[in-house]
Design a protein around this motif. Structure first.
Motif, mmCIF file in Angstrom:
data_model
loop_
_atom_site.group_PDB
_atom_site.id
_atom_site.type_symbol
_atom_site.label_atom_id
_atom_site.label_comp_id
_atom_site.label_asym_id
_atom_site.label_seq_id
_atom_site.Cartn_x
_atom_site.Cartn_y
_atom_site.Cartn_z
ATOM 1 N N PRO A 81 -1.148 8.463 8.441
ATOM 2 C CA PRO A 81 0.262 8.589 8.026
ATOM 3 C C PRO A 81 0.473 8.040 6.620
ATOM 4 O O PRO A 81 -0.233 7.133 6.173
ATOM 5 C CB PRO A 81 1.003 7.738 9.057
ATOM 6 C CG PRO A 81 0.011 6.693 9.458
ATOM 7 C CD PRO A 81 -1.341 7.355 9.400
ATOM 8 N N GLN A 82 1.456 8.609 5.917
ATOM 9 C CA GLN A 82 1.842 8.082 4.616
ATOM 10 C C GLN A 82 2.669 6.804 4.819
ATOM 11 O O GLN A 82 3.555 6.766 5.668
ATOM 12 C CB GLN A 82 2.643 9.126 3.840
ATOM 13 C CG GLN A 82 1.820 10.325 3.404
ATOM 14 C CD GLN A 82 0.747 9.955 2.399
ATOM 15 O OE1 GLN A 82 0.998 9.196 1.460
ATOM 16 N NE2 GLN A 82 -0.452 10.491 2.579
ATOM 17 N N ILE A 83 2.381 5.795 4.039
ATOM 18 C CA ILE A 83 3.001 4.486 4.260
ATOM 19 C C ILE A 83 4.338 4.362 3.522
ATOM 20 O O ILE A 83 5.401 4.373 4.138
ATOM 21 C CB ILE A 83 2.033 3.357 3.843
ATOM 22 C CG1 ILE A 83 0.732 3.445 4.663
ATOM 23 C CG2 ILE A 83 2.698 2.001 4.052
ATOM 24 C CD1 ILE A 83 -0.339 2.460 4.227
ATOM 25 N N ALA A 84 4.311 4.246 2.215
ATOM 26 C CA ALA A 84 5.549 3.987 1.468
ATOM 27 C C ALA A 84 6.543 5.133 1.583
ATOM 28 O O ALA A 84 7.754 4.899 1.686
ATOM 29 C CB ALA A 84 5.220 3.709 0.009
ATOM 30 N N ALA A 85 6.041 6.365 1.583
ATOM 31 C CA ALA A 85 6.941 7.516 1.690
ATOM 32 C C ALA A 85 7.650 7.554 3.030
ATOM 33 O O ALA A 85 8.730 8.143 3.143
ATOM 34 C CB ALA A 85 6.164 8.819 1.469
ATOM 35 N N SER A 104 0.869 -1.169 0.000
ATOM 36 C CA SER A 104 0.000 0.000 0.000
ATOM 37 C C SER A 104 0.905 1.217 0.000
ATOM 38 O O SER A 104 1.783 1.350 0.844
ATOM 39 C CB SER A 104 -0.900 -0.003 1.232
ATOM 40 O OG SER A 104 -1.770 -1.121 1.221
ATOM 41 N N MET A 105 0.700 2.121 -0.944
ATOM 42 C CA MET A 105 1.662 3.187 -1.183
ATOM 43 C C MET A 105 1.297 4.519 -0.523
ATOM 44 O O MET A 105 2.168 5.328 -0.240
ATOM 45 C CB MET A 105 1.808 3.411 -2.695
ATOM 46 C CG MET A 105 2.233 2.177 -3.476
ATOM 47 S SD MET A 105 3.843 1.517 -2.988
ATOM 48 C CE MET A 105 4.928 2.867 -3.463
ATOM 49 N N GLY A 106 0.018 4.779 -0.312
ATOM 50 C CA GLY A 106 -0.418 6.090 0.140
ATOM 51 C C GLY A 106 -0.761 6.164 1.610
ATOM 52 O O GLY A 106 -0.064 5.598 2.453
ATOM 53 N N PRO A 107 -1.854 6.854 1.969
ATOM 54 C CA PRO A 107 -2.195 7.061 3.375
ATOM 55 C C PRO A 107 -2.796 5.818 4.024
ATOM 56 O O PRO A 107 -3.494 5.037 3.368
ATOM 57 C CB PRO A 107 -3.232 8.195 3.319
ATOM 58 C CG PRO A 107 -3.877 8.027 1.981
ATOM 59 C CD PRO A 107 -2.775 7.571 1.059
ATOM 60 N N TYR A 143 -6.321 5.488 12.680
ATOM 61 C CA TYR A 143 -5.746 6.304 11.612
ATOM 62 C C TYR A 143 -6.834 6.741 10.622
ATOM 63 O O TYR A 143 -7.650 5.935 10.168
ATOM 64 C CB TYR A 143 -4.673 5.536 10.848
ATOM 65 C CG TYR A 143 -3.350 5.421 11.567
ATOM 66 C CD1 TYR A 143 -2.903 6.421 12.432
ATOM 67 C CD2 TYR A 143 -2.522 4.316 11.363
ATOM 68 C CE1 TYR A 143 -1.676 6.316 13.079
ATOM 69 C CE2 TYR A 143 -1.295 4.205 12.005
ATOM 70 C CZ TYR A 143 -0.886 5.208 12.859
ATOM 71 O OH TYR A 143 0.338 5.098 13.495
ATOM 72 N N GLY A 144 -6.815 8.008 10.303
ATOM 73 C CA GLY A 144 -7.782 8.559 9.367
ATOM 74 C C GLY A 144 -9.056 9.036 10.011
ATOM 75 O O GLY A 144 -9.927 9.599 9.339
#
Length: 298
Positions: free
Chosen positions: A85-89, A39-42, A78-79
């Motif tokens: 939080p941003q996951i991959a970043a 999962s790349m985003g939030p 979360y949310g």
């Protein structure tokens, strides 16, 4: 010959931070490799609480599988009460480490909850935005475009399948079924090979029909069949509170002489002879909501 391909869904911030390194360690000790979908985003996991009111059996599933202890209270907020939080970043080094360790990597999604809960209602443009954001960040981190994607919750639509074809992916793993196939969805045949998950996931069976944390691997060994078996695990479960159980499963499968491969290796082996098969959203035991299920063409 028994062949097992391990598919790892990484859904959350905590699963990326803690579960993925643990799974890499377990697999390194066993000398095997898997396919990890990030999962790349939030991390909007807290918004999944809406499913209590919209998906029959969701609350029972959460309680049956001990989700609060498996995922952690912070993740479940979360949310909502906590920022997403941003996951991959936040963990680019973990994505890179996964590939360096010899595992295959792909995109699970941008926003897991958003895709899972809203895909059937999304326009082509919004579906494209979800896939494009995930693919672009994957390329920024890994240096290459993703060769494979896997839909959150095995949730697909005509729009998502069309866009996956446009991305010219090597294959996808969006479905549940029995063997690799080219999907026919709502009467249209799509070009991207599907490698379906063939075993039920831990959260579908744990606490049902006498399956417990102590005997769940007996159940999985009973599912082993000749040919390709595709087992989807989750970084948050098998890389977390159930990591010892997962390590035990790997050892027991190795003792039976199982050959472990990645989904990409499975795609290479089965692509030429894979048939067309129907695919439609339907119900599976132990899972709240609909999933993409392979079916023979009538």
């Amino acid at each position: 010959m028994y062949t097992v391909a391990l598919k790892v869904d990484v859904d959350t911030y905590a699963g990326t931070r803690d579960g993925v390194p643990r799974l890499i360690e377990i697999m390194e000790k066993a000398g095997i490799h898997a396919t990890f979908y990030f999962s790349m985003g939030p991390d909007n996991s807290g918004k999944a609480i809406r499913r209590i009111f919209t998906r029959k059996g969701f609350l029972q599933k959460m309680l049956r599988t001990g989700a609060p202890s498996a995922y952690g209270i912070k993740t479940m907020l979360y949310g909502t009460l906590l920022p997403a939080p941003q996951i991959a970043a936040s963990f680019p080094e973990i994505l890179k480490r996964t590939r360096t360790a010899g595992h295959e990597t792909g995109v699970h999604c941008w926003d897991h909850v958003y895709w899972h809960d809203y895909l059937p209602r999304l326009s082509d443009a919004k579906v494209a935005s979800q896939l494009d954001q995930g693919a672009q960040l994957f390329q920024e981190i890994m240096g290459t475009r993703p060769a494979t994607t896997a839909a959150p919750g095995w949730t697909v639509s005509a729009a998502s399948l069309k866009l996956q074809d446009a991305m010219q992916l090597d294959y996808c793993s969006d479905s549940r079924g029995y063997a690799p196939f080219y999907p026919v969805f709502d009467g249209k045949r799509y070009a991207t090979l599907q490698i379906p998950s063939t075993w039920p996931t831990m959260d579908e069976i744990l606490g049902s029909d006498g399956v417990t944390a102590q005997n769940i691997n007996d159940f999985y060994l009973s599912q082993l069949k000749e040919g390709l078996n595709v087992h989807t695990i989750h970084a948050e479960m098998e890389g977390g509170v159930m990591s010892d159980s997962f390590a035990d499963l790997i050892e027991r499968l190795k003792k039976k002489g199982v050959r472990f491969i990645t989904l990409g290796e499975a795609a290479a082996e089965y692509r030429k002879d894979a048939p067309e098969a129907g695919m439609a959203m339907g119900e599976l035991p132990g899972r709240a909501g609909l999933v993409a299920i392979q079916a023979p063409l009538s």
